[in-house]
Design a protein around this motif. Structure first.
Motif, PDB file in Angstrom:
ATOM      1  N   MET A   1       0.840  -1.183   0.000  1.00 28.93           N
ATOM      2  CA  MET A   1       0.000   0.000   0.000  1.00 28.93           C
ATOM      3  C   MET A   1       0.886   1.247   0.000  1.00 28.93           C
ATOM      4  O   MET A   1       1.830   1.324   0.756  1.00 28.93           O
ATOM      5  CB  MET A   1      -0.893   0.017   1.236  1.00 28.93           C
ATOM      6  N   THR A   2       0.538   2.174  -0.832  1.00 25.75           N
ATOM      7  CA  THR A   2       1.271   3.434  -0.905  1.00 25.75           C
ATOM      8  C   THR A   2       0.276   4.555  -0.655  1.00 25.75           C
ATOM      9  O   THR A   2      -0.674   4.705  -1.419  1.00 25.75           O
ATOM     10  CB  THR A   2       1.922   3.599  -2.289  1.00 25.75           C
ATOM     11  N   GLY A   3       0.497   5.320   0.403  1.00 24.49           N
ATOM     12  CA  GLY A   3      -0.394   6.441   0.682  1.00 24.49           C
ATOM     13  C   GLY A   3      -1.848   6.018   0.828  1.00 24.49           C
ATOM     14  O   GLY A   3      -2.748   6.756   0.443  1.00 24.49           O
ATOM     15  N   GLY A   4      -2.091   4.805   1.353  1.00 25.98           N
ATOM     16  CA  GLY A   4      -3.448   4.350   1.556  1.00 25.98           C
ATOM     17  C   GLY A   4      -4.113   3.783   0.318  1.00 25.98           C
ATOM     18  O   GLY A   4      -5.249   3.364   0.377  1.00 25.98           O
ATOM     19  N   ARG A   5      -3.422   3.781  -0.810  1.00 29.29           N
ATOM     20  CA  ARG A   5      -3.993   3.229  -2.040  1.00 29.29           C
ATOM     21  C   ARG A   5      -3.265   1.948  -2.402  1.00 29.29           C
ATOM     22  O   ARG A   5      -2.076   1.823  -2.159  1.00 29.29           O
ATOM     23  CB  ARG A   5      -3.848   4.215  -3.192  1.00 29.29           C
ATOM     24  N   SER A   6      -3.994   1.039  -3.033  1.00 30.96           N
ATOM     25  CA  SER A   6      -3.319  -0.173  -3.477  1.00 30.96           C
ATOM     26  C   SER A   6      -2.574   0.134  -4.777  1.00 30.96           C
ATOM     27  O   SER A   6      -2.975   1.005  -5.540  1.00 30.96           O
ATOM     28  CB  SER A   6      -4.328  -1.306  -3.690  1.00 30.96           C
ATOM     29  N   VAL A   7      -1.501  -0.581  -4.980  1.00 30.90           N
ATOM     30  CA  VAL A   7      -0.669  -0.397  -6.166  1.00 30.90           C
ATOM     31  C   VAL A   7      -1.162  -1.352  -7.251  1.00 30.90           C
ATOM     32  O   VAL A   7      -1.408  -2.526  -6.985  1.00 30.90           O
ATOM     33  CB  VAL A   7       0.813  -0.702  -5.814  1.00 30.90           C
ATOM     34  N   GLU A   8      -1.299  -0.848  -8.472  1.00 30.14           N
ATOM     35  CA  GLU A   8      -1.701  -1.706  -9.586  1.00 30.14           C
ATOM     36  C   GLU A   8      -0.542  -2.643  -9.913  1.00 30.14           C
ATOM     37  O   GLU A   8       0.611  -2.207 -10.027  1.00 30.14           O
ATOM     38  CB  GLU A   8      -2.043  -0.861 -10.799  1.00 30.14           C
ATOM     39  N   THR A   9      -0.864  -3.929 -10.052  1.00 32.00           N
ATOM     40  CA  THR A   9       0.178  -4.908 -10.358  1.00 32.00           C
ATOM     41  C   THR A   9      -0.149  -5.666 -11.633  1.00 32.00           C
ATOM     42  O   THR A   9      -1.296  -5.714 -12.074  1.00 32.00           O
ATOM     43  CB  THR A   9       0.350  -5.927  -9.205  1.00 32.00           C
ATOM     44  N   THR A  10       0.881  -6.250 -12.212  1.00 32.06           N
ATOM     45  CA  THR A  10       0.771  -7.106 -13.387  1.00 32.06           C
ATOM     46  C   THR A  10       1.255  -8.491 -12.989  1.00 32.06           C
ATOM     47  O   THR A  10       2.311  -8.622 -12.357  1.00 32.06           O
ATOM     48  CB  THR A  10       1.637  -6.555 -14.533  1.00 32.06           C
ATOM     49  N   VAL A  11       0.495  -9.511 -13.356  1.00 31.30           N
ATOM     50  CA  VAL A  11       0.891 -10.892 -13.077  1.00 31.30           C
ATOM     51  C   VAL A  11       1.848 -11.345 -14.170  1.00 31.30           C
ATOM     52  O   VAL A  11       1.578 -11.172 -15.361  1.00 31.30           O
ATOM     53  CB  VAL A  11      -0.332 -11.828 -13.024  1.00 31.30           C
ATOM     54  N   LEU A  12       2.972 -11.919 -13.757  1.00 34.62           N
ATOM     55  CA  LEU A  12       3.949 -12.502 -14.677  1.00 34.62           C
ATOM     56  C   LEU A  12       4.198 -13.943 -14.266  1.00 34.62           C
ATOM     57  O   LEU A  12       3.932 -14.337 -13.131  1.00 34.62           O
ATOM     58  CB  LEU A  12       5.265 -11.716 -14.637  1.00 34.62           C
ATOM     59  N   TRP A  13       4.741 -14.717 -15.192  1.00 38.58           N
ATOM     60  CA  TRP A  13       5.101 -16.101 -14.933  1.00 38.58           C
ATOM     61  C   TRP A  13       6.560 -16.299 -15.315  1.00 38.58           C
ATOM     62  O   TRP A  13       7.109 -15.556 -16.127  1.00 38.58           O
ATOM     63  CB  TRP A  13       4.244 -17.052 -15.769  1.00 38.58           C
ATOM     64  N   ARG A  14       7.160 -17.324 -14.734  1.00 35.89           N
ATOM     65  CA  ARG A  14       8.523 -17.668 -15.123  1.00 35.89           C
ATOM     66  C   ARG A  14       8.692 -19.173 -15.033  1.00 35.89           C
ATOM     67  O   ARG A  14       8.487 -19.767 -13.974  1.00 35.89           O
ATOM     68  CB  ARG A  14       9.546 -16.984 -14.223  1.00 35.89           C
ATOM     69  N   PRO A  15       9.085 -19.807 -16.150  1.00 37.14           N
ATOM     70  CA  PRO A  15       9.471 -21.209 -16.091  1.00 37.14           C
ATOM     71  C   PRO A  15      10.827 -21.288 -15.388  1.00 37.14           C
ATOM     72  O   PRO A  15      11.712 -20.489 -15.674  1.00 37.14           O
ATOM     73  CB  PRO A  15       9.567 -21.627 -17.560  1.00 37.14           C
ATOM     74  N   THR A  16      10.947 -22.213 -14.448  1.00 40.67           N
ATOM     75  CA  THR A  16      12.104 -22.221 -13.558  1.00 40.67           C
ATOM     76  C   THR A  16      12.608 -23.642 -13.354  1.00 40.67           C
ATOM     77  O   THR A  16      11.808 -24.560 -13.175  1.00 40.67           O
ATOM     78  CB  THR A  16      11.683 -21.615 -12.194  1.00 40.67           C
ATOM     79  N   GLY A  17      13.906 -23.797 -13.345  1.00 45.65           N
ATOM     80  CA  GLY A  17      14.512 -25.082 -13.029  1.00 45.65           C
ATOM     81  C   GLY A  17      14.782 -25.192 -11.541  1.00 45.65           C
ATOM     82  O   GLY A  17      14.588 -24.238 -10.783  1.00 45.65           O
ATOM     83  N   PRO A  18      15.252 -26.361 -11.088  1.00 43.80           N
ATOM     84  CA  PRO A  18      15.422 -26.584  -9.650  1.00 43.80           C
ATOM     85  C   PRO A  18      16.481 -25.695  -8.980  1.00 43.80           C
ATOM     86  O   PRO A  18      16.283 -25.266  -7.848  1.00 43.80           O
ATOM     87  CB  PRO A  18      15.797 -28.062  -9.551  1.00 43.80           C
ATOM     88  N   GLU A  19      17.571 -25.401  -9.690  1.00 38.81           N
ATOM     89  CA  GLU A  19      18.620 -24.578  -9.074  1.00 38.81           C
ATOM     90  C   GLU A  19      18.119 -23.161  -8.826  1.00 38.81           C
ATOM     91  O   GLU A  19      18.304 -22.599  -7.744  1.00 38.81           O
ATOM     92  CB  GLU A  19      19.888 -24.533  -9.944  1.00 38.81           C
ATOM     93  N   GLU A  20      17.470 -22.574  -9.835  1.00 39.91           N
ATOM     94  CA  GLU A  20      16.942 -21.228  -9.668  1.00 39.91           C
ATOM     95  C   GLU A  20      15.857 -21.211  -8.583  1.00 39.91           C
ATOM     96  O   GLU A  20      15.812 -20.302  -7.751  1.00 39.91           O
ATOM     97  CB  GLU A  20      16.379 -20.695 -10.984  1.00 39.91           C
ATOM     98  N   LEU A  21      15.002 -22.240  -8.572  1.00 34.73           N
ATOM     99  CA  LEU A  21      13.943 -22.282  -7.568  1.00 34.73           C
ATOM    100  C   LEU A  21      14.520 -22.362  -6.155  1.00 34.73           C
ATOM    101  O   LEU A  21      13.988 -21.736  -5.228  1.00 34.73           O
ATOM    102  CB  LEU A  21      12.983 -23.439  -7.825  1.00 34.73           C
ATOM    103  N   ASP A  22      15.606 -23.104  -5.968  1.00 41.71           N
ATOM    104  CA  ASP A  22      16.251 -23.161  -4.649  1.00 41.71           C
ATOM    105  C   ASP A  22      16.692 -21.771  -4.193  1.00 41.71           C
ATOM    106  O   ASP A  22      16.543 -21.411  -3.020  1.00 41.71           O
ATOM    107  CB  ASP A  22      17.465 -24.098  -4.671  1.00 41.71           C
TER     108      ASP A  22
END
Length: 119
Positions: free
Chosen positions: A1-22
């Motif tokens: 929350m910024t100044g009592g207002r919610s911030v607009e967000t964008t949903v993103l995805w990422r394909p991830t391997g085990p090392e990066e996920l760790d």
């Protein structure tokens, strides 16, 4: 929350391997790890189907498992990265230079979550 207002967000995805996920897990699910020297760009994608295809068809053969992660980023911040079409109409991604990844992480809203797993 910024100044009592919610911030607009964008949903993103990422394909991830085990090392990066760790490394994401080690961050408390709050940050993407720095890129390796041969990885000059961080590539989040704009739709889950594209992330599934990469996780299933690339990460699984490479490392035995592939994950699809979902996360939110402040929409205003993302405007600096034009959408890149890397193939067909739905193959859309953002190209975040490695040196900007810490700043990108600072604009994540909430946690990075695993939404799919392929073996």
């Amino acid at each position: 929350m910024t100044g009592g207002r919610s911030v607009e967000t964008t949903v993103l995805w990422r394909p991830t391997g085990p090392e990066e996920l760790d490394l994401v897990r080690e961050s408390g699910w709050r940050a993407w790890p720095p890129r390796l020297p041969d990885q000059p760009i961080f590539y989040p994608v704009l739709n889950e189907d594209y992330a599934v295809k990469i996780a299933r068809d690339w990460n699984v053969p490479q490392s035995g498992v592939g994950y699809v992660t979902r996360f939110r980023v402040e929409s205003e911040f993302l405007r600096r990265y034009p959408v890149q079409q890397a193939g067909g109409q739905t193959i859309l991604e953002l190209w975040v230079p490695a040196e900007e990844l810490a700043e990108f992480n600072a604009h994540l809203v909430g946690l990075i979550e695993v939404v799919r797993e392929f073996r």
